[in-house]
Design a protein around this motif. Structure first.
Motif, mmCIF file in Angstrom:
data_model
loop_
_atom_site.group_PDB
_atom_site.id
_atom_site.type_symbol
_atom_site.label_atom_id
_atom_site.label_comp_id
_atom_site.label_asym_id
_atom_site.label_seq_id
_atom_site.Cartn_x
_atom_site.Cartn_y
_atom_site.Cartn_z
ATOM 1 N N THR A 85 16.195 -3.963 -13.624
ATOM 2 C CA THR A 85 15.125 -4.789 -14.122
ATOM 3 C C THR A 85 15.444 -4.969 -14.654
ATOM 4 O OG1 THR A 85 13.792 -3.088 -14.042
ATOM 5 C CG2 THR A 85 14.152 -4.483 -12.135
ATOM 6 N N LEU A 112 9.251 -0.074 -6.799
ATOM 7 C CA LEU A 112 9.304 -1.559 -6.684
ATOM 8 C C LEU A 112 8.792 -2.241 -5.234
ATOM 9 C CD1 LEU A 112 10.782 -4.159 -9.383
ATOM 10 C CD2 LEU A 112 8.865 -2.860 -9.458
ATOM 11 N N LYS A 116 5.957 -0.108 -4.592
ATOM 12 C CA LYS A 116 5.077 -0.051 -5.576
ATOM 13 C C LYS A 116 4.410 1.786 -5.755
ATOM 14 C CE LYS A 116 5.115 -4.429 -6.020
ATOM 15 N NZ LYS A 116 5.859 -4.878 -6.871
ATOM 16 N N SER A 142 1.396 -4.801 -11.593
ATOM 17 C CA SER A 142 2.374 -4.480 -10.327
ATOM 18 C C SER A 142 3.420 -4.641 -10.773
ATOM 19 C CB SER A 142 1.445 -5.306 -8.685
ATOM 20 O OG SER A 142 2.152 -3.900 -8.142
ATOM 21 N N TYR A 143 4.387 -4.468 -12.144
ATOM 22 C CA TYR A 143 5.877 -5.207 -12.130
ATOM 23 C C TYR A 143 6.234 -3.890 -13.370
ATOM 24 C CZ TYR A 143 3.425 -8.925 -15.666
ATOM 25 O OH TYR A 143 3.398 -9.530 -16.356
ATOM 26 N N THR A 145 2.035 -3.146 -21.483
ATOM 27 C CA THR A 145 3.196 -3.995 -20.450
ATOM 28 C C THR A 145 3.600 -5.249 -21.408
ATOM 29 O OG1 THR A 145 1.434 -5.123 -20.077
ATOM 30 C CG2 THR A 145 1.547 -3.083 -18.532
ATOM 31 N N ILE A 177 12.787 -15.468 -11.940
ATOM 32 C CA ILE A 177 11.874 -14.393 -10.785
ATOM 33 C C ILE A 177 11.864 -16.164 -9.888
ATOM 34 C CG2 ILE A 177 10.321 -13.284 -9.664
ATOM 35 C CD1 ILE A 177 11.245 -11.848 -11.805
ATOM 36 N N TRP A 209 12.582 -9.025 -5.826
ATOM 37 C CA TRP A 209 12.703 -9.512 -7.564
ATOM 38 C C TRP A 209 13.619 -10.067 -8.102
ATOM 39 C CZ3 TRP A 209 16.109 -8.510 -11.580
ATOM 40 C CH2 TRP A 209 16.717 -7.190 -10.738
#
Ligand SMILES: N[C@@H](CCC(=O)N[C@@H](CS)C(=O)NCC(=O)O)C(=O)O
Length: 212
Positions: free
Chosen positions: A10, A33, A36, A50-51, A64, A109, A117
């Protein structure tokens, strides 16, 4: 110590490469992922967006946003991977980082995402290509070489590599972008990139089996 939450292949690969390259002391935590989750439970408690990526800093702050995490790592090594504020390249690098994050990264995305993803269904591939190809052509046209901004390897290079890597994962014709294909090949020769590709292994997917 710095702690990077990632999923294989990713965008988290960019800070992973930079950390490896920098020689900083760090550890990694793999995130599932699909569920989660991570080794200690609910990943959304680490990052409610959540990423990945998320970087836990020395002070246990959770950072983040890939571009910001890359910038943070650069700060830890005295701006080794960027330019001083009095140089015109300083702003140019920021423009590239924003461009990669908003014009390239986000356009990979797909709205067809069904829990994955990076979906590779025909519909989603066509849509992603329509969006990505002209934006990638811009990078191709303005690529300074040997790295994106010339002789200096910057925080933009591992981030751009994530994009060229995804191009190949989705079987897009990267060869038509001559500068980018050479860039991708050059990146793969760097020890930190080789190490990260080996550590992360096969890209995360819906079919990934996990113990947690
Ligand atoms: N704006 C975020 C986007 C991060 C992002 O899209 N991460 C993807 C992987 S590249 C992800 O974790 N998606 C969550 C999912 O697919 O469940 C950033 O720049 O870091």
């Amino acid at each position: 110590m710095l702690n990077l939450f990632y999923a294989s292949g990713t965008s988290a690969m960019a800070p992973h490469i930079l950390l490896e390259d920098s020689g900083l002391d760090f550890s990694v935590e793999k995130v599932n992922l699909d569920k989660k989750t991570w080794q200690q439970g609910d990943y959304n408690q680490i990052n409610e967006k959540s990423y990945v990526p998320t970087l836990q800093t020395h002070t246990s702050t959770y950072l983040t946003e890939c571009a910001v995490i890359l910038e943070y790592i650069d700060h830890q090594v005295d701006h080794h991977y960027s330019f001083t504020q009095d140089s015109s390249n300083y702003w140019q690098l920021r423009i590239w980082m924003n461009y990669i994050a908003t014009e390239l990264h986000k356009n990979f995305i797909s709205p067809f995402r069904k829990g994955n993803w990076l979906p590779n269904t025909a519909d989603s591939k066509q849509l992603i290509w329509q969006r990505i190809a002209p934006r990638l052509q811009f990078v191709e046209n303005h690529f300074a070489g040997p790295w994106l901004m010339g002789n200096k390897f910057t925080i933009a290079d591992p981030y751009l590599f994530v994009m060229t890597n995804w191009m190949q994962q989705l079987d897009y014709p990267l060869e038509k972008f001559h500068n980018l294909i050479h860039f991708d090949t050059r990146m793969r020769q760097i020890p930190s990139v080789k190490a990260v590709l080996q550590i992360e292994g096969a890209p995360h997917s819906l079919t990934e089996k996990s113990n947690y």
